[in-house]
Design a protein around this motif. Sequence first.
Motif, PDB file in Angstrom:
ATOM      1  N   ALA A  33      -2.855   2.103 -11.542  1.00 28.01           N
ATOM      2  CA  ALA A  33      -4.064   1.584 -12.194  1.00 28.01           C
ATOM      3  C   ALA A  33      -3.698   0.497 -13.181  1.00 28.01           C
ATOM      4  N   GLY A  34      -2.621   0.681 -13.919  1.00 27.40           N
ATOM      5  CA  GLY A  34      -2.196  -0.314 -14.894  1.00 27.40           C
ATOM      6  C   GLY A  34      -1.772  -1.620 -14.218  1.00 27.40           C
ATOM      7  N   ILE A  35      -1.049  -1.508 -13.131  1.00 28.20           N
ATOM      8  CA  ILE A  35      -0.588  -2.710 -12.420  1.00 28.20           C
ATOM      9  C   ILE A  35      -1.773  -3.430 -11.776  1.00 28.20           C
ATOM     10  N   LEU A  36      -2.668  -2.707 -11.105  1.00 26.40           N
ATOM     11  CA  LEU A  36      -3.812  -3.343 -10.435  1.00 26.40           C
ATOM     12  C   LEU A  36      -4.761  -3.996 -11.421  1.00 26.40           C
ATOM     13  N   THR A  37      -4.819  -3.478 -12.639  1.00 23.12           N
ATOM     14  CA  THR A  37      -5.663  -4.084 -13.669  1.00 23.12           C
ATOM     15  C   THR A  37      -5.146  -5.472 -14.018  1.00 23.12           C
ATOM     16  N   GLU A  38      -3.830  -5.675 -13.941  1.00 22.57           N
ATOM     17  CA  GLU A  38      -3.213  -6.958 -14.302  1.00 22.57           C
ATOM     18  C   GLU A  38      -3.193  -7.966 -13.148  1.00 22.57           C
ATOM     19  N   THR A  39      -3.397  -7.519 -11.899  1.00 20.61           N
ATOM     20  CA  THR A  39      -3.396  -8.452 -10.759  1.00 20.61           C
ATOM     21  C   THR A  39      -4.758  -9.113 -10.633  1.00 20.61           C
ATOM     22  N   THR A  40      -4.822 -10.090  -9.707  1.00 20.92           N
ATOM     23  CA  THR A  40      -6.119 -10.733  -9.471  1.00 20.92           C
ATOM     24  C   THR A  40      -7.064  -9.728  -8.826  1.00 20.92           C
ATOM     25  N   THR A  41      -8.324  -9.962  -9.004  1.00 15.80           N
ATOM     26  CA  THR A  41      -9.348  -9.061  -8.468  1.00 15.80           C
ATOM     27  C   THR A  41      -9.255  -8.999  -6.946  1.00 15.80           C
ATOM     28  N   GLU A  42      -9.010 -10.118  -6.314  1.00 19.24           N
ATOM     29  CA  GLU A  42      -8.935 -10.166  -4.842  1.00 19.24           C
ATOM     30  C   GLU A  42      -7.793  -9.301  -4.315  1.00 19.24           C
ATOM     31  N   ILE A  43      -6.616  -9.416  -4.931  1.00 26.40           N
ATOM     32  CA  ILE A  43      -5.465  -8.618  -4.499  1.00 26.40           C
ATOM     33  C   ILE A  43      -5.724  -7.144  -4.749  1.00 26.40           C
ATOM     34  N   ALA A  44      -6.306  -6.825  -5.913  1.00 20.27           N
ATOM     35  CA  ALA A  44      -6.604  -5.419  -6.243  1.00 20.27           C
ATOM     36  C   ALA A  44      -7.558  -4.824  -5.221  1.00 20.27           C
ATOM     37  N   VAL A  45      -8.587  -5.581  -4.816  1.00 20.95           N
ATOM     38  CA  VAL A  45      -9.563  -5.090  -3.830  1.00 20.95           C
ATOM     39  C   VAL A  45      -8.877  -4.872  -2.490  1.00 20.95           C
ATOM     40  N   ASP A  46      -8.034  -5.805  -2.051  1.00 23.44           N
ATOM     41  CA  ASP A  46      -7.325  -5.668  -0.765  1.00 23.44           C
ATOM     42  C   ASP A  46      -6.451  -4.422  -0.750  1.00 23.44           C
ATOM     43  N   ILE A  47      -5.734  -4.189  -1.857  1.00 22.16           N
ATOM     44  CA  ILE A  47      -4.852  -3.014  -1.915  1.00 22.16           C
ATOM     45  C   ILE A  47      -5.674  -1.737  -1.941  1.00 22.16           C
ATOM     46  N   LEU A  48      -6.707  -1.707  -2.741  1.00 21.50           N
ATOM     47  CA  LEU A  48      -7.547  -0.500  -2.844  1.00 21.50           C
ATOM     48  C   LEU A  48      -8.231  -0.182  -1.516  1.00 21.50           C
ATOM     49  N   LYS A  49      -8.661  -1.226  -0.793  1.00 24.87           N
ATOM     50  CA  LYS A  49      -9.276  -1.019   0.534  1.00 24.87           C
ATOM     51  C   LYS A  49      -8.313  -0.334   1.482  1.00 24.87           C
ATOM     52  N   ALA A  50      -7.049  -0.725   1.429  1.00 26.70           N
ATOM     53  CA  ALA A  50      -6.067  -0.224   2.381  1.00 26.70           C
ATOM     54  C   ALA A  50      -5.551   1.177   2.008  1.00 26.70           C
ATOM     55  N   LEU A  51      -5.735   1.569   0.765  1.00 26.39           N
ATOM     56  CA  LEU A  51      -5.248   2.885   0.323  1.00 26.39           C
ATOM     57  C   LEU A  51      -6.108   4.006   0.888  1.00 26.39           C
ATOM     58  N   PRO A  52      -5.515   5.177   1.105  1.00 26.54           N
ATOM     59  CA  PRO A  52      -6.331   6.334   1.479  1.00 26.54           C
ATOM     60  C   PRO A  52      -7.307   6.655   0.335  1.00 26.54           C
ATOM     61  N   VAL A 107       0.848  -1.202   0.000  1.00 25.97           N
ATOM     62  CA  VAL A 107       0.000   0.000   0.000  1.00 25.97           C
ATOM     63  C   VAL A 107       0.879   1.246   0.000  1.00 25.97           C
ATOM     64  N   LYS A 108       1.958   1.233   0.782  1.00 28.85           N
ATOM     65  CA  LYS A 108       2.871   2.371   0.818  1.00 28.85           C
ATOM     66  C   LYS A 108       3.471   2.593  -0.571  1.00 28.85           C
ATOM     67  N   THR A 109       3.839   1.482  -1.223  1.00 37.28           N
ATOM     68  CA  THR A 109       4.400   1.570  -2.579  1.00 37.28           C
ATOM     69  C   THR A 109       3.379   2.180  -3.537  1.00 37.28           C
ATOM     70  N   TYR A 110       2.141   1.708  -3.475  1.00 43.26           N
ATOM     71  CA  TYR A 110       1.096   2.212  -4.376  1.00 43.26           C
ATOM     72  C   TYR A 110       0.743   3.665  -4.040  1.00 43.26           C
ATOM     73  N   THR A 111       0.879   4.039  -2.781  1.00 43.96           N
ATOM     74  CA  THR A 111       0.606   5.426  -2.398  1.00 43.96           C
ATOM     75  C   THR A 111       1.646   6.349  -3.019  1.00 43.96           C
ATOM     76  N   GLU A 112       2.873   5.900  -3.132  1.00 45.57           N
ATOM     77  CA  GLU A 112       3.955   6.705  -3.681  1.00 45.57           C
ATOM     78  C   GLU A 112       3.986   6.671  -5.213  1.00 45.57           C
ATOM     79  N   MET A 113       3.285   5.759  -5.873  1.00 44.76           N
ATOM     80  CA  MET A 113       3.262   5.637  -7.340  1.00 44.76           C
ATOM     81  C   MET A 113       2.356   6.698  -7.954  1.00 44.76           C
ATOM     82  N   ARG A 114       2.564   6.878  -9.212  1.00 42.74           N
ATOM     83  CA  ARG A 114       1.640   7.712  -9.970  1.00 42.74           C
ATOM     84  C   ARG A 114       0.358   6.922 -10.118  1.00 42.74           C
TER      85      ARG A 114
END
Length: 192
Positions: A147-166, A135-142
Amino acid sequence: MAKKQKEQSKRSWLSYLVLAMIPLILSVTIIYIVLSLLGMEPVKNTTAFLNRLPGVNRLITTDDDIRFERMEADYLAQVGDYQSELNRLMSEATEKDSEIEALEQKIVDLNNQLAEYQSQIIDQTEQTNQLEDIVKTYTEMRPKNAAGILTETTTEIAVDILKALPSDNRSEILANMEPLKAAELTELLVNN
């Protein structure tokens, strides 16, 4: 007549015997009374004397023998009582041993469950730490790159990361995704 004479001879002999016994019994009685008055306890002394004679001692029972037999009977009764008590205590000990074994097995089972739960907690903690790092890494990314990376991951992982993001970062990342993928992830975020 010979019969009569024999019968008279028997009677006379029997009468002499009876006449001889009476003074003998009378003298023994008088001797007993005199010795008793003198405090010599003739029966006790006679019994003790006869008890020392070999063979006769088996026929005579003394007060000591009677007392000994009573004591022996009492001791045997006590031994029986103690044996019964011992058997009862042994039975109780066996029951307690069974209970202890069951409780020890329960402790082993509970310790195994505890170890399992601790392992799960450690795994969850590690996953939480990893998620925080990601989440810290994704917070620091553009947002576009995230968005491009999360589109390529599994839906479950994308949801977990998005939930944890501000929420600010989440909204920017979802805005940079394809509308169908963003809608799908938004729906999963709302339902979880």
